[in-house]
Enzyme design. Structure first.
Site, PDB file in Angstrom:
ATOM      1  N   LYS A   1      30.610 -49.871   2.086  1.00  0.00           N
ATOM      2  CA  LYS A   1      32.031 -48.922   2.685  1.00  0.00           C
ATOM      3  C   LYS A   1      30.156 -48.480   3.583  1.00  0.00           C
ATOM      4  CE  LYS A   1      34.762 -46.566   4.341  1.00  0.00           C
ATOM      5  NZ  LYS A   1      35.760 -46.850   5.767  1.00  0.00           N
TER       6      LYS A   1
ATOM      7  N   ASP B   1      37.842 -51.117   4.558  1.00  0.00           N
ATOM      8  CA  ASP B   1      39.051 -51.485   5.135  1.00  0.00           C
ATOM      9  C   ASP B   1      38.910 -51.864   6.335  1.00  0.00           C
ATOM     10  OD1 ASP B   1      36.503 -50.082   6.633  1.00  0.00           O
ATOM     11  OD2 ASP B   1      37.684 -48.405   7.334  1.00  0.00           O
TER      12      ASP B   1
ATOM     13  N   ASP C   1      38.835 -54.989  -6.342  1.00  0.00           N
ATOM     14  CA  ASP C   1      39.439 -55.231  -7.919  1.00  0.00           C
ATOM     15  C   ASP C   1      40.887 -55.328  -6.771  1.00  0.00           C
ATOM     16  OD1 ASP C   1      41.576 -54.918  -9.651  1.00  0.00           O
ATOM     17  OD2 ASP C   1      40.834 -52.893  -9.895  1.00  0.00           O
TER      18      ASP C   1
ATOM     19  N   ASP D   1      42.878 -59.236  -5.614  1.00  0.00           N
ATOM     20  CA  ASP D   1      44.637 -59.248  -5.816  1.00  0.00           C
ATOM     21  C   ASP D   1      45.551 -59.579  -4.168  1.00  0.00           C
ATOM     22  OD1 ASP D   1      44.601 -58.733  -8.213  1.00  0.00           O
ATOM     23  OD2 ASP D   1      45.895 -56.450  -8.307  1.00  0.00           O
TER      24      ASP D   1
ATOM     25  N   TYR E   1      34.100 -47.942 -11.521  1.00  0.00           N
ATOM     26  CA  TYR E   1      34.957 -48.052 -12.826  1.00  0.00           C
ATOM     27  C   TYR E   1      33.407 -47.188 -15.065  1.00  0.00           C
ATOM     28  CZ  TYR E   1      38.606 -50.168 -10.221  1.00  0.00           C
ATOM     29  OH  TYR E   1      39.457 -50.122  -9.159  1.00  0.00           O
TER      30      TYR E   1
END
Ligand code: NAD
Length: 361
Positions: A194, A226, A250, A254, A143
């Site tokens: 990852k 994943d 992020d 959620d 970000y």
């Protein structure tokens, strides 16, 4: 000896002032009970601050926050300010607050309350007993990494670019928060990356593995993102504390939050290296029910409990508040957002009274 704390209150917009009033009453009572002393100072942020000063985060508000031991925020935003230019929007005030206080760690718990198991979209046997804390890096990663932008190539085609980058020190500081957090919970930490594809993730994994030597009492594991997403919905009970970067955090926070099924119940904490943290509900300002005495104040009250546990190191006070929340749910009190058959529908103020009563018992 009485412990004294300065707390900045940022009620903000919409339902903010209603739910903040409940949290403040709860804090005052728990202070009496445990010989703590809170000095509250209220300041404007978001839409109310725009109306009063033209700025969603007035300098004075940031200064008051910096001079306090912790910041309790409710929510900001509303239809009225939606069409203003970006720098004048309420959300800009929130980002400014995070940047201004150097809040690089975001803690989002996802805990299933036994009374609300059926509000989850997953089966009872999968979610019963789930108690996860997601520690997300908040000020680095893709970000914020440079270069970023939409550039024109030599052929005149446009190319969008973002950069996922972490330095060793950025990884170490979020890693430390995560290990310390895991220590206050079940002492199990799962680091999500990852590393099979991304170099930045390989560095992340190497640093977290190195850091683990300082925390021999915390059991560390690693998962690719994943697989972590799959495991969260397959068997979430395997997780205690999760640490991950900005983008993965992020998304996963959620997903983890929604295991619990109810947005009016979820608190969060954002912490820096030193100085005050900001403690706030995950939900927004709910302008559709503002001023109608319909808001669920529990996420705000649980945010106050997180403030006591992670911001002020007063776990006994946090335990008392969390227990009171359990007890009002056991007694059948429900606001509209978590209402189900056979329960007692109450408004924000009545839920606050029930919480005070439970705390006083
Ligand atoms: P929202 O979370 O405010 O509301 C979503 C839905 O959930 C609404 O139906 C609302 O009534 C309900 N809800 C939310 N909190 C509740 C509570 N405590 N009790 C009962 N019901 C509750 O999200 P939104 O509608 O997307 O956004 C509304 C405003 O809030 C926007 O201006 C948005 O920018 C802002 N917002 C602020 C924050 C924040 O302050 N951190 C976070 C998200 C959204």
């Amino acid at each position: 000896m009485t412990q004294h704390y300065r707390i900045t209150l940022l009620p903000g917009d919409g339902i903010g002032p209603e739910i903040m009033a409940v949290a403040v009453d709860i804090l005052k009572l728990v202070a009496q009970q445990l010989d703590l002393s809170f000095e509250f100072q209220e300041a404007p942020v978001g839409g109310v601050a725009i109306d009063a000063t033209g700025n969603p985060l007035p300098d004075e508000t940031l200064q008051i926050c910096r001079n306090s031991d912790a910041v309790l925020l409710a929510a900001i935003g509303g239809y009225k300010w939606d069409s203003l230019p970006r720098h004048q929007r309420p959300e800009t005030g929130l980002l400014g607050l995070r940047a201004g206080l150097g809040l690089f760690a975001n803690l989002r718990p996802a805990k299933i309350l036994p009374q609300l198991v059926d509000a989850s979209s997953l089966k009872r046997e999968v979610v019963e007993g789930v108690d996860i804390m997601v520690v997300r890096e908040l000020t680095g990663g893709i970000y914020f990494g440079q270069p970023k932008g939409i550039f024109e190539t030599e052929t005149g085609e446009k190319r969008g670019v973002n950069t996922m980058a972490y330095t060793e020190s950025e990884i170490d500081r979020i890693g430390r928060v995560a290990f310390e957090t895991a220590r206050k919970r079940g002492s199990k930490l799962c680091s999500v990356d990852k590393a099979n594809v991304l170099e930045v993730s390989q560095l992340w994994r190497d640093r977290i593995t190195l850091l683990a030597k300082e925390y021999p009492d915390v059991e560390l594991s690693h998962l690719y993102v994943d697989n972590a997403a799959m495991q969260l919905v397959r068997w979430p009970k395997q997780f205690d504390t999760i640490v991950t970067g900005n983008l993965f955090g992020d998304i996963l926070s959620d997903a983890a939050a929604m295991l619990t099924g109810s947005i009016g119940m979820l608190p969060s904490a954002s912490l820096g290296a030193s100085g005050p943290g900001v403690f706030e509900p995950v939900h927004g300002s709910a302008p559709d029910i503002a001023g109608l005495d319909k808001a669920n104040p529990i996420a705000q009250v649980l945010s106050a409990a997180m403030m006591l546990r992670y911001g002020l190191n007063q776990p006994a006070a946090a335990d008392k508040i969390e227990l009171a929340a359990q007890q009002v749910l056991d007694a059948g009190y429900r606001t509209g957002d978590i209402m189900s058959e056979g329960m007692k529908l109450v408004g924000c103020r009545a839920m606050g009274d029930a919480l005070l009563e439970a705390l006083d018992r």
